[in-house]
Motif scaffolding. Sequence first.
Motif, PDB file in Angstrom:
ATOM      1  N   UNK A   1     163.076  73.093  44.214  1.00  0.00           N
ATOM      2  CA  UNK A   1     162.358  71.826  44.081  1.00  0.00           C
ATOM      3  C   UNK A   1     160.870  72.139  44.211  1.00  0.00           C
ATOM      4  N   UNK A   2     160.151  71.973  43.114  1.00  0.00           N
ATOM      5  CA  UNK A   2     158.789  72.500  43.047  1.00  0.00           C
ATOM      6  C   UNK A   2     157.674  71.578  43.483  1.00  0.00           C
ATOM      7  N   UNK A   3     157.954  70.472  44.135  1.00  0.00           N
ATOM      8  CA  UNK A   3     156.897  69.553  44.512  1.00  0.00           C
ATOM      9  C   UNK A   3     155.869  70.120  45.476  1.00  0.00           C
ATOM     10  N   UNK A   4     156.193  71.246  46.112  1.00  0.00           N
ATOM     11  CA  UNK A   4     155.268  71.802  47.104  1.00  0.00           C
ATOM     12  C   UNK A   4     153.936  72.201  46.480  1.00  0.00           C
TER      13      UNK A   4
ATOM     14  N   UNK B   1     149.895  73.526  34.345  1.00  0.00           N
ATOM     15  CA  UNK B   1     150.094  74.976  34.244  1.00  0.00           C
ATOM     16  C   UNK B   1     149.831  75.646  35.588  1.00  0.00           C
ATOM     17  N   UNK B   2     148.794  75.195  36.286  1.00  0.00           N
ATOM     18  CA  UNK B   2     148.484  75.762  37.605  1.00  0.00           C
ATOM     19  C   UNK B   2     149.612  75.484  38.603  1.00  0.00           C
ATOM     20  N   UNK B   3     150.147  74.263  38.559  1.00  0.00           N
ATOM     21  CA  UNK B   3     151.253  73.908  39.448  1.00  0.00           C
ATOM     22  C   UNK B   3     152.467  74.776  39.163  1.00  0.00           C
ATOM     23  N   UNK B   4     152.808  74.938  37.893  1.00  0.00           N
ATOM     24  CA  UNK B   4     153.963  75.759  37.513  1.00  0.00           C
ATOM     25  C   UNK B   4     153.763  77.208  37.928  1.00  0.00           C
ATOM     26  N   UNK B   5     152.551  77.726  37.731  1.00  0.00           N
ATOM     27  CA  UNK B   5     152.268  79.107  38.120  1.00  0.00           C
ATOM     28  C   UNK B   5     152.367  79.293  39.631  1.00  0.00           C
ATOM     29  N   UNK B   6     151.904  78.298  40.382  1.00  0.00           N
ATOM     30  CA  UNK B   6     151.980  78.386  41.839  1.00  0.00           C
ATOM     31  C   UNK B   6     153.425  78.375  42.315  1.00  0.00           C
ATOM     32  N   UNK B   7     154.235  77.485  41.735  1.00  0.00           N
ATOM     33  CA  UNK B   7     155.651  77.422  42.111  1.00  0.00           C
ATOM     34  C   UNK B   7     156.328  78.764  41.873  1.00  0.00           C
ATOM     35  N   UNK B   8     156.080  79.356  40.718  1.00  0.00           N
ATOM     36  CA  UNK B   8     156.699  80.627  40.363  1.00  0.00           C
ATOM     37  C   UNK B   8     156.222  81.748  41.285  1.00  0.00           C
ATOM     38  N   UNK B   9     154.910  81.857  41.478  1.00  0.00           N
ATOM     39  CA  UNK B   9     154.351  82.942  42.292  1.00  0.00           C
ATOM     40  C   UNK B   9     154.791  82.825  43.745  1.00  0.00           C
ATOM     41  N   UNK B  10     154.772  81.607  44.280  1.00  0.00           N
ATOM     42  CA  UNK B  10     155.128  81.422  45.688  1.00  0.00           C
ATOM     43  C   UNK B  10     156.592  81.768  45.948  1.00  0.00           C
ATOM     44  N   UNK B  11     157.496  81.310  45.087  1.00  0.00           N
ATOM     45  CA  UNK B  11     158.912  81.597  45.313  1.00  0.00           C
ATOM     46  C   UNK B  11     159.236  83.060  45.069  1.00  0.00           C
TER      47      UNK B  11
END
Length: 253
Positions: A169-172, A225-235
């Motif tokens: 869940x990527x809302x973070x 795009x920034x949100x998606x990149x952050x979700x991917x990198x963080x997980x």
Amino acid sequence: MSEANGNKPVKKPREPKRAEDGFDFIRNGMDEYPAPTRALYRFVAFVLGVFSRIVWPTSFEGLDDFVDHVRDHGSVLVMNHTSMVEPVVLICELWRRGVHVRPIYKAEFEKIGPAKWLFRRVGGIPVDRGTADLKALKAARDALMRGESVLIYPEGTRIKNDEQPVEIHGGFAMIAQMGKSDVVPSAVVGAADPYKTRPTRRRKPFVRFGAPLTFDEVGGSMRKEKVANMEKAAMEQVYALRDALREEHPGLW
């Protein structure tokens, strides 16, 4: 006595209004909580902290750096989720270090009276998963901007074994962006024993904090795009930290 006899009805004295009545624990800062709530929080955190150090002696790696990092501003802390042990030991240890952490929890718990009463008083923010829960997003954003940190388990539920399907869940990342914050990936092993590999039920978790991730680091030109990149990198970092801990501590999950 009745009014017919010339006597007025006796009014019952009003019960004194408690400081907590009508208080919005979700939108207000933890330092602004009513004094009884703050006292209860300190008591519970102290008792659970002592209990957890005896029953679940946890090793923290990178904790000093994390505490220094969030001393003047809040961060979104994300972690894998295997047991109810890890939020207890983590929140109590960070409280001991003077760090206010607000966990995000499933709104389903709001249907359980005692859980709702307790979770709100320890700073929890309920979120209705699968919807654009603007109230939760704004509450988490405001917490970050006050200097509080927000704890989120993006897996959404306890992952009991490697065969269990995982939905992130990527809302973070959106919360971090709204709160002008960063994201700190972290991981835990040893808080659960799904494969029954240990002779006793005593748990000795290991928690490792990673380096903060900023939106400038993960890149992207547009907001989504920034949100998606952050979700991917963080997980990716969460699971890299978890896998490294598993390798260093064979048999722990």
